[in-house]
Design a protein around this motif. Structure first.
Motif, PDB file in Angstrom:
ATOM      1  N   SER A 363       0.824  -1.213   0.000  1.00 48.44           N
ATOM      2  CA  SER A 363       0.000   0.000   0.000  1.00 48.44           C
ATOM      3  C   SER A 363       0.853   1.256   0.000  1.00 48.44           C
ATOM      4  O   SER A 363       0.331   2.339   0.227  1.00 48.44           O
ATOM      5  CB  SER A 363      -0.914  -0.003   1.230  1.00 48.44           C
ATOM      6  OG  SER A 363      -0.153  -0.048   2.429  1.00 48.44           O
ATOM      7  N   ARG A 369      -5.373   0.940   5.545  1.00 57.34           N
ATOM      8  CA  ARG A 369      -6.458   0.454   4.696  1.00 57.34           C
ATOM      9  C   ARG A 369      -6.862  -0.977   5.043  1.00 57.34           C
ATOM     10  O   ARG A 369      -7.978  -1.398   4.761  1.00 57.34           O
ATOM     11  CB  ARG A 369      -6.032   0.502   3.227  1.00 57.34           C
ATOM     12  CG  ARG A 369      -5.695   1.886   2.714  1.00 57.34           C
ATOM     13  CD  ARG A 369      -5.115   1.817   1.314  1.00 57.34           C
ATOM     14  NE  ARG A 369      -4.701   3.120   0.829  1.00 57.34           N
ATOM     15  CZ  ARG A 369      -4.028   3.304  -0.311  1.00 57.34           C
ATOM     16  NH1 ARG A 369      -3.716   2.266  -1.053  1.00 57.34           N
ATOM     17  NH2 ARG A 369      -3.687   4.524  -0.681  1.00 57.34           N
ATOM     18  N   ASP A 372      -9.968  -0.947   7.049  1.00 56.85           N
ATOM     19  CA  ASP A 372     -11.097  -0.171   6.532  1.00 56.85           C
ATOM     20  C   ASP A 372     -12.116  -1.115   5.888  1.00 56.85           C
ATOM     21  O   ASP A 372     -11.861  -1.676   4.817  1.00 56.85           O
ATOM     22  CB  ASP A 372     -10.610   0.849   5.507  1.00 56.85           C
ATOM     23  CG  ASP A 372     -11.727   1.763   5.021  1.00 56.85           C
ATOM     24  OD1 ASP A 372     -12.873   1.589   5.470  1.00 56.85           O
ATOM     25  OD2 ASP A 372     -11.446   2.634   4.186  1.00 56.85           O
ATOM     26  N   CYS A 375     -13.110  -0.671   2.149  1.00 54.88           N
ATOM     27  CA  CYS A 375     -12.038  -0.744   1.143  1.00 54.88           C
ATOM     28  C   CYS A 375     -11.791  -2.207   0.776  1.00 54.88           C
ATOM     29  O   CYS A 375     -11.912  -3.109   1.618  1.00 54.88           O
ATOM     30  CB  CYS A 375     -10.761  -0.103   1.697  1.00 54.88           C
ATOM     31  SG  CYS A 375      -9.369  -0.147   0.563  1.00 54.88           S
ATOM     32  N   CYS A 377      -9.057  -3.502   0.327  1.00 51.56           N
ATOM     33  CA  CYS A 377      -7.842  -3.961   1.002  1.00 51.56           C
ATOM     34  C   CYS A 377      -8.127  -4.567   2.370  1.00 51.56           C
ATOM     35  O   CYS A 377      -7.220  -5.082   3.020  1.00 51.56           O
ATOM     36  CB  CYS A 377      -6.855  -2.798   1.171  1.00 51.56           C
ATOM     37  SG  CYS A 377      -6.287  -2.060  -0.356  1.00 51.56           S
TER      38      CYS A 377
END
Length: 920
Positions: A363, A369, A372, A375, A377
């Motif tokens: 990243s 992320r 998150d 997201c 990811c």
């Protein structure tokens, strides 16, 4: 008119003489493509041709009258070649009779053929036995003559740059003092095309030179070409005396034909690996974490439960230093921030998050992320391992050293790298402790970690010549030449002590590296040292110089390194070496195919300083090239290596100049660069203003690459046949498996040495401890968002098939089926007076699908759920398994806490459904 054949080009010059350009077959040793003059040939001209291994025979009178074709030796029938090789065959020699236009007389030509035959036999014999196991040479090759007969038809032709057909020698510039070419000192028997007269700025002749400016050393009184103790050789060279520096004495076990014998390779200690728990089941189970914890132990090795555990501690010490640092910041006290003590298992997971981020592609430092849920990811293993808040806490207080024990800035023993040295020291120390024998050939070069901020003591600096890095720090690392085995290292900074004679940075770093290596050399059997002899080291020109080579030689080490043009052997004028840049043209290309200039100087023993031999090899390549060696090479001569590109009609085959010094260097010098490239591929990075965090993560990358090399050696079966794997993991698969194990690690599984001693295990009852070997840990409850990304709680294919058979699902965009379901909301019995939980969102709905018989929001016109499209989401195949009712009814969703799925969750679930049954 020129007459061309496959191997020879003949032209007629203005003087009426014929000239030819020879193309050599693969592997033949040669002088440069020379001009063959069939008239007015001197004995010196015969010597020129005696170096050529592929000889083009002159035509007989009968051949000239018919087709003017030249009989080519390499294409002759086998019976003709046998006659030519056997010099005692009078009939074969009779066929070599020439006319008045032939090259010299009959006697001169016979001498030429005998010399050429010897050169061919020697080279073909070397080609045949190269790579054969020791002791099999005589069984496979009865004689040099048999080798020639066996190899001649198998050797493909290789094109070598030669003399342009339209080139003509120029007349000597007598007015400027230039002497005729026949009177020039020409020790290398070079032809006039590449060996030309040179004028100074005053337009006065100053001697003949090669395209790179090299001029021969004059003959001294003893008949040798020496200057300041250096003896120059312009043809093939081998030591002419037996003894300590006689033929084959350098790099024990290595010969000119086999420069890289297996006897010089190293290996890991099988007994130590088995003692630490390596078994066949671990290999079959792809236990990547086992190899990683060999280098970075999770426990304290002194309390690992393994007798005489040779490893140094890492995570246990980092835990101790981190706690001390947190206390110094008053964290966890009456006034500071509340923080729980950091444990070794948490530190392992902290690094596992970085490894997982790299497995996903990196990243570029934005690791947050991974937490998150909106997201793509998002990673459930990361969320379960550490919370984002805990990750930030550990990042804030992690420490690799004890500040109270480190020397302060300004102290004479102050080390600017003390904050991150542990990350490298432990890897190197544990790698050496797990080694039975280290390789006798090493590579030394710098590794680079990038950081755009500021560091102390010159640790962080501008980096020039490194792709993708403009600022950062460097570590000079020494590793085995054939695999990633770090043996010694030095942090590069400006505060290193430089004793007399080592004012330059590169040579001084070699001095420090050698001091560390000298402590690892075995003096007697059973002393626990890993080097069986003083190793050979390959370095680049940053470390070159007389001080480096002399220091290594006096200690008994061997080395090969490229030499900068300003660091050529002292006491010898540089015009005796290839030193000028010059253009890359036909002349310089032709000059590549001459024997290198080899100069040798022997140094006697002086007290504790050992006797050694320095050999400098200078030759023309794409530019002037110089290799400096000490106690390294056993011969020096030119040979040609075949290169191929393309296929079919586009296939090109050509020859590349080579010699033993260049082969030795090119085979070893790229080890550190290869490891650096693999380390960069891990893409481990996060953003921090602390410069030493970048160095720490670079050490983590080094540990992962080294652990993978351990795994590859074990999986090859060379250590233990039962460990052999048919298809070992790739580097990406290894890191993927490693990251999963690091994130899911718990000491109570008792998988690795020392796990049973952790407090989290000792507090358990004996019965509970015994169960941890086979009973997996209970999984935490997960959300629908995390479940949709894949893993244990994704919907099963049988569940999907049953849902389709029930006619609930209408496909992703099947409007015909969907319209039937939506129309059913208007039928009698579709309304729910008291309301019921929506099958999709779990909120109260007042309508139902009469086909599916479940309550759903179907675009209500009023109320708090106005316009909700639960009816569409529920009937969409891509969303199957994400609804509220699905989470309650499907077996695959057991222990899952439902939440309304996000767009990222819907996207991931669609990919999962597509993978089960193909695109909808």
């Amino acid at each position: 008119m020129p007459t061309r054949t496959a191997n020879h080009t003949v032209t007629t010059n203005p003087n009426g003489n014929e000239e030819g350009n020879v193309t050599l077959p693969l592997g033949f040793v040669s002088s440069p493509p020379v001009v063959v003059r069939r008239a007015n040939t001197s004995p010196a001209g015969l010597t020129l041709l005696s170096e050529i291994s592929s000889i083009t025979l002159p035509p007989s009178e009968e051949d000239e009258d018919d087709s003017n074709e030249i009989c080519q030796r390499s294409n002759a029938p086998i019976d003709t070649l046998e006659e030519l090789v056997d010099s005692d065959n009078d009939d074969a020699l009779d066929r070599l009779e020439t006319d008045d236009n032939s090259m010299g007389g009959e006697e001169d030509f016979q001498v030429l053929m005998i010399e050429a035959e010897s050169a061919i036999e020697d080279r073909m014999y070397q080609l045949c036995i190269a790579g054969k196991p020791e002791g099999e040479e005589e069984d496979h090759c009865v004689s040099k003559k048999d080798v020639l007969m066996e190899m001649v038809d198998l050797t493909p032709e290789v094109k070598i740059p030669g003399i342009p057909p339209n080139w003509q020698p120029t007349e000597p510039r007598v007015a400027n003092g230039e002497v005729p070419f026949d009177e020039v000192d020409n020790p290398g028997n070079w032809n006039e095309y590449i060996y030309r007269g040179k004028l100074n700025k005053s337009r006065q002749y100053k001697g003949h030179s090669l395209p790179s400016g090299a001029q021969p050393v004059p003959v001294s009184e003893g008949g040798k070409r020496t200057i300041n103790g250096w003896e120059f050789h312009y043809g093939p060279w081998t030591p002419d005396d037996e003894g300590d520096d006689g033929p084959g004495s350098f790099r024990s076990g290595a010969t000119t034909e086999n420069m890289f014998p297996e006897s010089r390779k190293g290996c890991l200690s099988v007994a130590t690996l088995k003692l630490l728990g390596l078994t066949k089941s671990r290999m079959d189970g792809d236990d990547a974490l086992f190899f990683y914890q060999l280098l970075y132990p999770i426990c304290d090795p002194k309390r690992s439960g393994v007798a005489k555990d040779p490893r140094e501690a890492y995570y246990f010490d980092v835990e101790t230093f981190t706690r001390k640092y947190a206390a110094s910041l008053e964290y966890g006290g009456s006034y500071g921030q509340t923080i729980k003590p950091v444990l070794a298992a948490e530190l392992l997971k902290f690094h596992g998050i970085m490894v997982r981020d790299g497995v996903h592609g990196g990243s570029r430092g934005a690791v947050y992320r991974l937490w998150d849920p909106t997201c793509s990811c998002y990673d459930k293993d990361v969320v379960n391992a550490l919370s984002l808040y805990r990750f930030r806490q550990i990042k804030r207080i992690i420490k690799l050293n004890d500040n109270a024990k480190s020397k302060p800035r300004g102290h004479e023993l102050y080390d600017p790298a003390h904050k991150y040295d542990m990350a490298y020291r432990v890897v190197v120390a544990n790698c050496n402790s797990l080694t039975l024998y280290a390789e006798s050939d090493l590579c030394c070069d710098e590794m680079t970690w990038k950081f755009m901020g500021y560091g102390e003591g010159g640790v962080v600096r501008r980096i020039v010549g490194k792709p993708g890095v403009t600022k950062g720090g460097q570590v000079v690392m020494t590793s085995d030449a054939s695999c990633c085995r770090p043996r010694a290292y030095v942090h590069r900074h400006t505060l290193h002590h430089r004793p007399t004679g080592f004012a330059k940075q590169g040579p001084n770093e070699v001095r420090m590296i050698v001091e560390k290596l000298d402590c690892l050399i075995s003096k007697e059997d059973g002393d626990g040292k890993i080097f069986r002899e003083k190793p050979h080291i390959t370095l680049d020109n940053f470390f070159s110089g007389d001080e480096t080579l002399d220091h290594l030689g006096e200690l008994g080490f061997a080395a090969t390194m490229t030499s900068r043009r300003d660091r050529l052997p002292a006491g010898v004028p540089k015009h005796h070496f290839h030193h000028e840049k010059g253009p890359v043209d036909d002349r310089s290309k032709a000059a590549r195919f001459i024997h290198p200039i080899t100069c040798v100087k022997k140094f006697p023993q002086d007290g504790e300083k050992k006797a050694y031999t320095r050999t400098h090899v200078s030759f023309q390549s794409t530019g002037s090239t110089n290799f400096s060696t000490v106690n390294a090479i056993n011969s020096s001569r030119l040979y040609v290596v075949k290169k191929e590109r393309g296929v079919g009609k586009e296939k090109r085959i050509w020859g590349v100049e080579n010699n033993p010094a260049r082969t030795l260097y090119l085979s070893h010098y790229g080890r550190i660069d290869t490891d650096d490239a693999m380390m960069a591929g891990t893409q481990i990075q996060y953003r921090s203003r602390k410069y030493w965090h970048s160095a720490m993560l670079h050490g983590l990358r080094l540990a992962i690459v080294t652990a993978y090399s351990f795994y590859l050696e074990a999986s090859s079966g060379s250590l233990d046949a039962s460990w052999k794997l048919v298809k070992p993991m790739t580097f990406h698969q290894f890191r993927d498996r490693l990251s999963t194990q690091m994130l899911q690690y718990k000491p109570r599984f008792n998988m690795y040495p020392g796990d049973s001693g952790f407090r989290s295990v000792t507090v358990l009852s004996k019965k509970a401890r015994s169960k941890t070997h086979v009973v997996p840990s209970k999984r935490s409850r997960q959300t629908a968002v995390s479940v949709s990304t894949g893993g244990q709680h994704c919907v099963l294919i049988d569940e999907l098939d049953n849902a389709r058979k029930s006619k609930r699902l209408c496909g992703a965009f099947n409007h015909t089926e969907l319209s039937k379901h939506l129309a059913s909301f208007l039928e009698k019995g579709a309304s729910i007076s008291s309301g019921s939980k929506c099958a999709w969102c779990g909120e109260k709905a007042y309508q139902r699908c009469t086909i599916c018989k479940v309550p759903l929001h179907n675009f209500p016109a009023k109320g708090m759920h106005k316009g909700k499209s639960c009816s569409v989401d529920w009937h969409n195949d891509s969303n199957f398994g994400l609804g509220y009712k699905d989470c309650k009814s499907l077996a695959s969703k057991a222990s899952v806490n439902w939440s309304l799925p996000s767009l990222a969750a819907k996207k991931a679930n669609r990919e999962h459904i597509d993978g089960l049954s193909g695109p909808i």
